[in-house]
Structure formats: C-alpha cells, structure tokens
Design an enzyme around this catalytic site. Sequence first.
Site, PDB file in Angstrom:
ATOM      1  N   GLU A 299       0.853  -1.195   0.000  1.00  0.00           N
ATOM      2  CA  GLU A 299       0.000   0.000   0.000  1.00  0.00           C
ATOM      3  C   GLU A 299       0.884   1.239   0.000  1.00  0.00           C
ATOM      4  O   GLU A 299       1.830   1.335   0.794  1.00  0.00           O
ATOM      5  CB  GLU A 299      -0.905   0.058   1.241  1.00  0.00           C
ATOM      6  CG  GLU A 299      -1.953  -1.027   1.313  1.00  0.00           C
ATOM      7  CD  GLU A 299      -2.803  -0.920   2.591  1.00  0.00           C
ATOM      8  OE1 GLU A 299      -2.788   0.154   3.235  1.00  0.00           O
ATOM      9  OE2 GLU A 299      -3.458  -1.923   2.942  1.00  0.00           O
TER      10      GLU A 299
ATOM     11  N   GLU B 197     -13.264   5.598  -0.867  1.00  0.00           N
ATOM     12  CA  GLU B 197     -14.151   4.803  -0.011  1.00  0.00           C
ATOM     13  C   GLU B 197     -14.885   5.744   0.948  1.00  0.00           C
ATOM     14  O   GLU B 197     -14.372   6.097   2.007  1.00  0.00           O
ATOM     15  CB  GLU B 197     -13.344   3.758   0.757  1.00  0.00           C
ATOM     16  CG  GLU B 197     -12.707   2.705  -0.137  1.00  0.00           C
ATOM     17  CD  GLU B 197     -12.028   1.603   0.652  1.00  0.00           C
ATOM     18  OE1 GLU B 197     -12.692   0.597   0.974  1.00  0.00           O
ATOM     19  OE2 GLU B 197     -10.835   1.751   0.958  1.00  0.00           O
TER      20      GLU B 197
ATOM     21  N   LYS C 228     -15.417   4.940   4.819  1.00  0.00           N
ATOM     22  CA  LYS C 228     -14.292   4.779   5.746  1.00  0.00           C
ATOM     23  C   LYS C 228     -14.475   5.702   6.945  1.00  0.00           C
ATOM     24  O   LYS C 228     -14.817   6.881   6.791  1.00  0.00           O
ATOM     25  CB  LYS C 228     -12.988   5.137   5.043  1.00  0.00           C
ATOM     26  CG  LYS C 228     -12.418   4.030   4.181  1.00  0.00           C
ATOM     27  CD  LYS C 228     -11.457   3.182   4.977  1.00  0.00           C
ATOM     28  CE  LYS C 228     -10.713   2.202   4.071  1.00  0.00           C
ATOM     29  NZ  LYS C 228      -9.827   1.345   4.834  1.00  0.00           N
TER      30      LYS C 228
ATOM     31  N   GLU D  75      -9.327  10.019   4.911  1.00  0.00           N
ATOM     32  CA  GLU D  75      -9.470   8.562   4.862  1.00  0.00           C
ATOM     33  C   GLU D  75     -10.414   8.114   3.755  1.00  0.00           C
ATOM     34  O   GLU D  75     -10.319   6.987   3.271  1.00  0.00           O
ATOM     35  CB  GLU D  75      -9.973   8.031   6.205  1.00  0.00           C
ATOM     36  CG  GLU D  75      -8.917   7.960   7.284  1.00  0.00           C
ATOM     37  CD  GLU D  75      -7.786   7.014   6.923  1.00  0.00           C
ATOM     38  OE1 GLU D  75      -8.059   5.851   6.608  1.00  0.00           O
ATOM     39  OE2 GLU D  75      -6.625   7.459   6.933  1.00  0.00           O
TER      40      GLU D  75
END
Length: 494
Positions: free
Chosen positions: A262, A316, A319, A325
């Site tokens: 990641e 996303e 999240k 985030e």
Amino acid sequence: MAALLFLLLTISAVYADEDAFIGVNIGTDLSDMPHPTQVVALLKAQQIHHVRLNNADRGMLLALANTGIKVAITVPNEQLLGVGQSNSTAANWVSQNVVAHYPATNITTICVGSEVLTTLPNAARVLVSALKFIHSALVASNLDGQIKVSTPLSSSIILDSFPPSQAFFNHSWNPVMVPMLNFLQSTGSSLMLNIYPYYDYMQSNGVIPLDYALFRPLPANKEAVDSNTLLHYSNVFDAMVDAAYFAMAYLNFTNVPVMVTESGWPSKGDSSEPDANVDNANTYNSNLIKHVLNKTGTPKHPGISVSTYIYELYNEDMKPGPLSEKNWGLFDANGKPIYILHLTESGQVFANDTTNQTYCAAKEGADPKMLQAALDWACGPGKVDCSPLLEGQPCYEPDTVAAHATYAFDTYYHKMGKASGSCDFNGVAAITTTNPSHGSCVFSGSNVKNGTFLNGTAPALNSTSSGSPAGYQHLQASVGAVITIVLSWCAVFL
C-alpha cells in the site's frame, strides 16, 4: 472544473527473476460499490494488470476470471484466528477461495491478514502458523510454485528508520518477525510493507519537507544523507524501503525482497489536512509510478525496483476517520477519475499517456453569432454527431453556445485526426491541453482508444443525429495514521 483522466499500465523492472510492477488496491467501503463486472471493466479499460483485494470476494474472483489480471487475495483479519489455529480451516479456505477459481482467475498472491501486528496484536501469536498452514494447503494442491504467501505489515514496526542503516524492527515483535522472515526466505516470498509518506510528513511537524515526501527533485545539498553509509536519499519512500532491508539484515536476513502493498496520497482532507489535495496526490502517485517504471531502485539497491500497489482504486466514502481517509482513490464510485496522472517521460510502456493530449475549444470572448454559425456548420456539413447536445443528453448542460460549440469543435477536430487547420472555425476555435469533459459529458479525445472509453463509462449516445443545425440554436441562458520517527529526521532536516 478541470477534466480528469487516469491511465495505469503494468510496469516492468527486474528483481532477481521476477518483474516489478505497479498494481492497485481495491477496497469495498463504498456506499455504492460498483458491481464486480464494472470494476473489471474499469481495470481492463485502464490496462491495470495487477490488483490486490482486501478479501477473497467470490463475485470479484469470478469477474476477474479469464482476464489475465494478476490477483492478490486476502485472508481478512477476522478470519485469521481460525486459519492460524487449524490446518484444516486453512485448507478449507484455500479450497474455497483459491482452488475453486484458479487458474481461470490468475491468483498469484495470498495476503494473510493486514497490519496484524499493529491493528490486531492479539492475533500475532498465530500469524506465522496461519502463513504456514495456508502455504501447506497450496503445497497439497500443487500450487505453491504459482502462488506466494505473505502478510502486509505497517512500516511503523520499523524503529529508528532514519538513517536507514540504523533501522530495526520493534524488538518486542522479534519472536514473530524471525520465524516469519524464515518462512518468507524459505518460500521465496516478499516482505510486504505498507508505506505512507503522507503520514510520515503529517506527523513530522514540519521536519520532513513536503518535496521530500512527494518525490520532487531536490538539490544534492537538500538530500538526506545516511551518515553511516553516505547514501543520499531524495524521498521518504526509498528511505523506508531501505530501512526495511537494513532491519532485516539486523536479524541476519539479506535475501528477502520487499514488496510495497500500500502506498498513496489522499486527494482531499479537512481543514487540518491542507496537504491532502489533488495536486499533491497527483504528484505523489505520478512520481511513484515513474520511480518504479524507471527502474531507479533505492540507494541501497540501485536499479532494483520494488513492486508496489497504489492505494487505491476507488474513494471509499464509508471509511471512518477524517475526510482524508475517504479520499485515497484514483476514481470515484462511478469510475470517474479524480485527476490526470502526469506520466510523461514514461517511455513506450505508457503508449496511451494522456498528458500531451490536445483538444479544440471555443475561444474565450468569441462572437456568439460566429460561434453559432460554426456550430451549425460542424453539426451539419461537418457531419459531427451532435445528438449528445440535445436536451436530456449528457452534453446539453451547460446550455450555452460556447459549451456546445466546444463539444462540436473538439469532436470534429478528433474526427479529422487533429489535422492542421481542423481547429479554426473561422478564428473562433483554438487548440488547448485542458480536457473540456465535465460530468457525464466525455469528450472524444479524452478517453477513446479503439472504441474503448479509458476514463469512465461511455455516455449513451444517440447514433441518429438530426443533421439539422436548427436543433442547436441557443437562447443565451443563464464544483490516518502511520507512526513516524520524528527525532531521527530532525538531525537531517533541521
């Protein structure tokens, strides 16, 4: 609002006998998660050849079948205890999630858990057993030669990370790290590491320069120098990768490669996250891709690229945590790119690099009557399909002669192969590098290659153009957290 486009291709670089690559992570914390077939369509359109799933979703694995896309699947943390305590549970997991899909689905890697040592420390005691049990199940199915097993770790387990030559793993985890590295070495697998220079930068309170975090070029006197090796570091990413190599060497492991599972940069943040923005996200990910592509390697291992999965494919929105985030994605849930990656100087691998694309647009301040006449000509004698400009169609809004003329001019310009003189229209049009696409109105030059839309879903176009300019007359009418060792950086940058 600037138009957006993203194109990501497989990258080749050599580590031992294997090619390094750029892949993408696919998360699922979306309120409107695209159907697996839509996800795969996006991957294929973007020529993304490596993906990492945060689970082993059956729908995704079926959709990925027969695509050739190389897939890393994950044993979720919530299943880790069961897999790590029972060989039969691990065998059943492999049977259901690997054997049932391989080789149609090109599963190449199994990630056992994710950042277990730092997010689920109580399960650390079974982590190595889980790795071994999963591998044993692969051996039993004669798949151990095709599928590697490892576990992604947070880079925060590396202490005293600068200078890299002094780095070591948190000693409290040595009872796990030593047998884990033995396993990785014996199976030819990689140490998986999640590296987030964004968090290192944010937590450094100004000690780490932004340019150093973003791979921006630094003058030699601004590079960080390892006083023990005299190696020069021009970015956080390389320093963290080499810190991992030195930390392994501290435990007497010198031949386990590093894979970055990641890495990325958020494109939006709240008021306390001003550096989470589109420009920085674009800069980081573009430079990261080129860094791998160019086979730069690290100061400790020059010329040896590190396979890296960008975090992540989609924003996303579900999240938890700060706004950043929710905004690590390259695309939104509709497949619309968040920004255009700067991929110039990337060689022929990026044959579809879009950063040098040109478009034809109505000149600002052009006479409306001349624009209307040029629009009428393009949609009539010029044989441009102007049906997307009709009311209710993708390019109707904004309902202005300039916006509609830009669509017609650009379509004609690309229809003529961007030939000299095809973007003039009696002086009311000009060539631009700014993509005029907006919303669901996608201009032809921005995303079409051999009939495939490369930056989203093709709008539903009506193929029966009216051919009459009368239909286009206008009444002028009325947009986290990774630990950083701040003290060790202070000596370098302060």
